[in-house]
Scaffold this motif. Sequence first.
Motif, short mmCIF file in Angstrom:
data_model
loop_
_atom_site.label_atom_id
_atom_site.label_comp_id
_atom_site.label_asym_id
_atom_site.label_seq_id
_atom_site.Cartn_x
_atom_site.Cartn_y
_atom_site.Cartn_z
N PRO B 72 0.89 -1.06 0.11
CA PRO B 72 0.09 0.05 -0.03
C PRO B 72 0.99 1.35 0.06
CG PRO B 72 -0.06 -1.41 2.17
CD PRO B 72 0.63 -2.11 1.20
N ARG B 73 0.37 2.17 -0.42
CA ARG B 73 0.87 3.69 -0.79
C ARG B 73 0.41 4.61 0.29
NH1 ARG B 73 5.62 3.27 -3.79
NH2 ARG B 73 5.06 2.92 -5.95
N VAL B 74 1.20 5.27 1.20
CA VAL B 74 0.70 6.31 2.11
C VAL B 74 0.72 7.72 1.32
CG1 VAL B 74 1.62 4.93 4.13
CG2 VAL B 74 2.95 6.79 3.05
N GLY B 75 0.99 7.67 0.25
CA GLY B 75 0.64 9.05 -0.46
C GLY B 75 1.99 9.75 -0.87
N TYR B 76 2.16 10.92 -1.25
CA TYR B 76 3.29 11.44 -1.84
C TYR B 76 4.02 11.95 -0.39
CZ TYR B 76 6.31 15.29 -3.75
OH TYR B 76 7.64 15.73 -4.23
N ALA B 81 -0.58 11.59 5.24
CA ALA B 81 -1.96 11.70 6.10
C ALA B 81 -1.37 10.88 7.22
CB ALA B 81 -3.05 11.04 5.33
N GLY B 84 -3.81 7.86 8.26
CA GLY B 84 -3.64 6.61 7.39
C GLY B 84 -2.29 5.75 7.71
#
Lengths: 361, 302
Positions: B72-76, B81, B84
Motif C-alpha cells: 500500500p502507498r501512504v501518499g506523496y 496523512a 492513514g
Amino acid sequence: MVAAVSEASMIRPRERAPLVLAALGVLLLIAIVLAIGSGASWLSPGKVIAVLFDAIGWDISPVELRDKAVVLGIRLPRVVQGIMVGAGLALSGTLMQGLFRNPLADPGLIGVSSGAALLAAAGIVFGAPVVVWLALPKTVMPFVLPVAAFLGGLIATLLIHQLARRDGETEIATMLLAGVAVAAICMAGIGYLSFLSDDRQLRDITFWTLGSLGGSTWRSVMAMAAFMAPAVLLAPLLANTLNALILGEREAGHLGIDVERHKKLIIAVSALAVGAAVAASGIIGFVGLVVPHLVRLMLGSDHRYVLPGAALLGASLMLVCDLVARVIVAPAELPIGVVMSALGGPFFLWMLRRRRALSMS
Amino acid sequence: MQRRTFLRTALAAGLGVAALRPAVAAACAANNQRIVSIGGAVTEIVAALDGFCRVIATDTTSLYPRGVFELPRVGYMRTLAAEGIVALNPSLVLASDRSGPEAVLRQIKDSGVDIRLIPDEPKIEAIAPKIVAVGEALGLNAQAATLAKAVEEDVAALRGQVATLKSKPRVLFLLSVARAQPMAGGSDTAADAMIALAGGINAASFNGFKPISAESALDVAPDAVVMMHQTLEAAGGVDAVLSLPAFASSPAAKSRRLIAMDGTYLLGLGPRVAHAGRDLAAALHPEATLSALPARAWAIKS
C-alpha cells in the motif's frame, strides 16, 4: 416537479423555515458523529466513545495512547477546523451573492483567494530566507504560511475596495472588474514564483492550491478561530441588510439602511472569513458557490434563515467531503478541493440547466 | 557473481519465501518489525540491508525494488496523512527528512509511533550517512557500515577512473519534454550530482529544474542529452527529441547522443549510485574503457 417545489415554498415559508433549520442542525450533528467515528484507521464506536469520555475525565474503559491520539489529536481538531472552514466559506458565499445580487457570485470575486494564494506562494518560496533576514526564531516557521495567506487576502480586498470607491460610494460593477484584474495579476505573480521555486517548493505550492484539512492541530484551530469566530458571529446581523439589498441599493437606502457602511461591513466579514479559511486550509472552492443555492432551494430567500442555514450546511458538506477525502484512497489522502470540485462541478451544471428551464417556462 | 544471485533468487522464489517480492534476494530476516518507509532512497537502503520483507507500506516516491508496487502507498512524501499511517499500526516509520507536512509528522509522533527522520540531501557525499542512519534505525549497524563502506569504495573507484578521462562533455539532463518545452536539471539536483560523478559538465547554469527555451538550449550546445526512459517515451523517442529546434543543430544531435536511463536508477541517490554513475560515464565517454565495478547484490538496474 419544479413547479411543485416553488408552490410549496410559497406556502407558509415562515413556518417551514425553522423546521428546515432544525433539520440542518441535526444533519450537522450526524456529520460530526460520522467524521469523528470514521477514518483511515478502524476504531469501534465503543473505543471512540471511551476516548471522548476519557477526555472529559470519565473513565469508562481503558484507552490506548494510539486511539487517544487518533481521536483527540487527529480527528477532533480536523472536525472543528472543517466546521469552521465550511461555515465560514458558505457564509461568505451567501454574503457575496447578496451583495452582488448575483447567484454566481463567489468569495473569490473580491480578490481574497487570489491575494491569499499569491502571498502564500511567496511565503513558501521566500519564507525561510525572510525569517533568517528578520532574525526571527525558528519556531515562527509554521506560522509563516497562514499569516502570509491571511495578509494577502486582506491586502487584495482592501486594494479592490479602494479601486471601486467613487465619491464615497462603492461601485459593485467596478469592484467586480477590479477583482478580475487583481486576480490576473496574482496569477502572474504565482506563475513567476512557481518558476523561481525549486522542486520541493513547487509541489508545496501545488498542493496548497488544492486545499486540505490535513495537518490540523489544536494550535492551528485556535489560531483560525480567533479570526473566524467574529466573522461567523457578525454575519447573521447582516441578514436584514441583505434582504433589503435584494430590492436594489437605492431602495435599500430608502428603507433607512446605511448602505455604504453595511457594504463595507459585508466585504470585511467576507474577507475575514475567507482569509482565515484559506490561511488554514488552502484554497477550497465551490462551497461559497454551491451551499447558498442549496439553502435557498430549501429555505427561500429570507437571509434571516439562509445565513444560519448556509453555515450549518456548509459545515456538514465540508465534513462529509473531508471524510471521503480521508477514506477513499487510504492510507493516502485526496486534497479536499478535488472532492469538492468533483461534486461542485456537476452540481453547478445542473443548476445552470435548471435556471434555463425555469426562465423558459 | 550474477549467476549466483540469479540462482539464489530462483531458489527463494521456489521456496515461496520471496513470492511477493521477486526482485529481492532471499536473505531477508523477517522479524516482528512493521516498517513504513518514506522516501525513494530510504526504501532502497532498507532493501539493500535485506530489510525489505519488514516493510509494510511506502510512499509514492519509492519505486525500487519492484516489491513496492505490491504494498500500500501512504501518499506523496510531502503530503502524508497522519491517520492513514497510524492505521497501518507500524512499529517504525522511516522518513526522509524532506517529508511533510511537519504537523503530520508531529501527529504521528504523538500517537506513540516511533518515527525517525533520515537526512536526505541531493549530494553524493550524503549517501553514506543516509545508509548509516537507516542501519541505526533498523538495528543493523554492522550491515549498514559494510554497505556504506562498499558504496564509498565504489564511488571512489569510479571517481579515480573518471579523473583520468580526457574528455569532459557538456551534458544536459532533461526531466521531461512536454509540448516541445524541455525541462532541464540545473545545480543542486540529483541530476547535477550524477553528471559531475560521471565526468561531465552540467550545461544548465541555473538552479533546480527549470524549463529551458529553445534559444538557450542552442546556446548551451550540449554534447550529450540525458533523459529518463519514462519521459523519453512520452516525448516520442530519441529522434523526436533530437529533432526539436532546441537540439537539432547541437553536437548531441549530430552524434545522435541521447542517453536514456531508468529514472530511479539514475537519480535515486541510494546504494546503486556508483553503478548508475559508471553506466552514465560509460555512455558519456564511449571512447574510453571503464573497468566494471564489483557486482553487488543490491545493484540491479531495475
